[in-house]
Design a protein around this motif. Structure first.
Motif, short mmCIF file in Angstrom:
data_model
loop_
_atom_site.label_atom_id
_atom_site.label_comp_id
_atom_site.label_asym_id
_atom_site.label_seq_id
_atom_site.Cartn_x
_atom_site.Cartn_y
_atom_site.Cartn_z
N VAL A 69 0.97 -1.25 0.17
CA VAL A 69 -0.24 0.03 -0.48
C VAL A 69 0.22 0.86 0.24
O VAL A 69 0.81 2.48 -0.27
CB VAL A 69 -1.33 0.03 1.36
CG1 VAL A 69 -1.68 1.51 1.27
CG2 VAL A 69 -1.96 -1.33 1.05
N ARG A 70 1.88 1.33 1.09
CA ARG A 70 2.63 2.15 0.82
C ARG A 70 3.37 3.20 -0.67
O ARG A 70 3.81 3.88 -0.69
CB ARG A 70 3.41 2.30 1.79
CG ARG A 70 3.70 2.25 3.58
CD ARG A 70 3.99 1.94 4.54
NE ARG A 70 5.03 3.40 4.28
CZ ARG A 70 6.07 3.91 5.20
NH1 ARG A 70 6.82 2.99 5.87
NH2 ARG A 70 6.51 4.21 5.13
N ALA A 71 3.75 1.17 -0.78
CA ALA A 71 5.18 1.78 -2.25
C ALA A 71 3.62 2.12 -3.34
O ALA A 71 4.34 2.66 -4.68
CB ALA A 71 5.74 0.08 -2.72
N THR A 108 -5.59 -0.63 -4.26
CA THR A 108 -5.61 0.21 -4.57
C THR A 108 -6.68 1.40 -3.65
O THR A 108 -6.07 1.91 -3.41
CB THR A 108 -6.29 -0.39 -6.03
OG1 THR A 108 -7.08 -1.70 -6.28
CG2 THR A 108 -5.20 -1.20 -7.06
N ALA A 109 -7.14 0.09 -2.91
CA ALA A 109 -8.06 0.37 -2.02
C ALA A 109 -7.49 1.99 -1.30
O ALA A 109 -7.70 2.92 -0.81
CB ALA A 109 -9.48 -0.23 -1.78
N LEU A 110 -7.00 1.16 -0.99
CA LEU A 110 -6.28 1.81 0.46
C LEU A 110 -4.78 2.46 0.71
O LEU A 110 -4.90 3.20 0.93
CB LEU A 110 -5.61 0.38 1.43
CG LEU A 110 -6.52 -0.70 2.25
CD1 LEU A 110 -5.76 -1.57 2.82
CD2 LEU A 110 -7.37 0.51 2.86
N ALA A 111 -4.37 2.71 -0.46
CA ALA A 111 -3.03 3.34 -1.00
C ALA A 111 -3.81 4.13 -1.45
O ALA A 111 -3.85 5.71 -1.19
CB ALA A 111 -2.63 3.12 -2.69
N GLN A 161 -5.16 10.10 -0.82
CA GLN A 161 -6.47 11.15 -1.03
C GLN A 161 -6.57 11.30 -2.37
O GLN A 161 -6.97 12.24 -3.23
CB GLN A 161 -6.07 12.57 -0.50
CG GLN A 161 -5.76 12.53 1.29
CD GLN A 161 -5.75 14.08 2.24
OE1 GLN A 161 -5.85 14.50 1.15
NE2 GLN A 161 -6.09 13.71 3.69
N VAL A 162 -6.83 10.02 -3.37
CA VAL A 162 -6.85 10.35 -4.64
C VAL A 162 -8.07 9.30 -4.79
O VAL A 162 -8.85 8.81 -3.85
CB VAL A 162 -6.31 9.14 -5.26
CG1 VAL A 162 -6.28 9.41 -7.25
CG2 VAL A 162 -4.57 9.85 -5.29
#
Length: 336
Positions: free
Chosen positions: A86-88, A105-108, A113-114
């Protein structure tokens, strides 16, 4: 418009929806990059449509003999790897992140804030629909596993909720159904057990698909590993569908007006609830355990089922996304 599309790949249903959506998103000129999680890359098949897609480990459940093994699921989960993924993942180059219950994708997108839109069957469980075996664990999964700013549920009926009909990936076909042919897909059951159930039912022709099966002809039973083209062809040609209580295959079978029998994955709230909804809507039959007698009675039953005809949800949803995916322009009531 540039979109990152995350797809849960633990089962084939989410990928099937992505195939349907991908064709129409391309027609509308949307540039899409795909990310799949929950299954090793070498176990994915017929993925040419998705180009140079990405994969991540994600999270998935371990199943054995028709039920979830929660201990093995916990032992094999990799929450730290999920957080690292998620961070990457950089979502900031995209206008929109789509997720079909895919957590990376959801958590990233939420973290950066996309703008994000989630759609899939699991999001229907955020509304008042038929449910069984509901508990705080299942509610937490549906709410937090793959969240988005806008979440769109899909189901076989609206239940007076803001829910859309299913997305089905069905190409036009000239194949007519053979009255004695049965498509069987029970990936959560032991293959040797399924063969044992089907062997005495010699009046019918079974097309059995599943992980670990070889392509073979065993009298009135044909076996095959999971694939795309032959499976779709046999789905069209079969009058009956025997499967677990997942969402996508049942949706396709309903659209093709097949007779359906489902056996839900034991202790899996979503599948248990799907079986409940299917019977309450009189769209098909469900059993908690399978055996030769149960299958035989279903095959000769004259029970009457309701028939449905769903709109081309993939086409309409893709057009809505291409036009900006504004919540105010999506009216679920108009889709039924």
């Amino acid at each position: 418009m540039r979109v990152l599309y995350g797809v849960q790949a633990t089962g084939n249903g989410h990928i099937s929806r992505a195939r349907a959506m991908g064709k129409y998103l391309q027609q509308h000129g949307v540039q899409v990059d795909y990310l799949f999680s929950g299954r090793p890359t070498d176990q994915l098949f017929a993925m040419e449509q998705f180009g140079q897609f990405q994969t991540r480990s994600g999270l998935s459940f371990v199943t054995e003999q028709g039920q979830i093994n929660y201990l093995k699921t916990a032992l094999q989960s990799k929450p730290w790897q999920l957080w690292q993924d998620v961070r990457a993942l950089d979502c900031r180059a995209y206008d929109l992140v789509l997720t079909d219950f895919e957590p990376v994708t959801a958590l990233a997108a939420r973290r950066q804030q996309v703008r994000s839109v989630a759609f899939g069957h699991q999001y229907a469980f955020l509304h008042q629909i038929p449910m069984t075996h509901d508990n705080w664990v299942s509610r937490s999964v549906f709410q937090h596993y793959a969240p988005a700013r806008q979440q769109i549920g899909l189901h076989w009926h609206h239940f007076d909720q803001p829910i859309l009909p299913p997305i089905v990936d069905l190409e036009p076909t000239c194949h007519s159904a053979e009255p004695k042919q049965v498509l069987v897909y029970l990936p959560f059951e032991a293959p040797e057990q399924v063969l044992h159930w089907l062997s005495p039912l010699t009046d019918f022709r079974f097309k059995l698909y599943g992980p670990g099966l070889a392509k073979a002809e065993l009298g009135h039973i044909s076996t095959s590993p999971p694939c795309l083209a032959d499976f779709k062809q046999d789905l069209h040609r079969s009058a009956f569908v025997l499967c677990n209580a997942g969402f996508e295959l049942v949706s396709e079978a309903l659209q093709l007006k097949k007779r359906i029998l489902v056996k839900p994955l034991h202790r899996q709230m979503e599948q248990e609830s799907n079986a409940l909804a299917l019977t309450k809507l009189q769209l098909g039959s469900a059993v908690s355990q399978l055996n030769t007698e149960q299958i035989g009675r279903w095959l000769v039953s004259d029970a009457a089922y309701q028939q449905v005809q769903y709109p081309n949800v993939a086409q309409r949803l893709s057009a809505w996304i291409a036009q900006g995916a504004e919540a105010t322009t999506l009216d679920p009531k108009s889709w039924w």
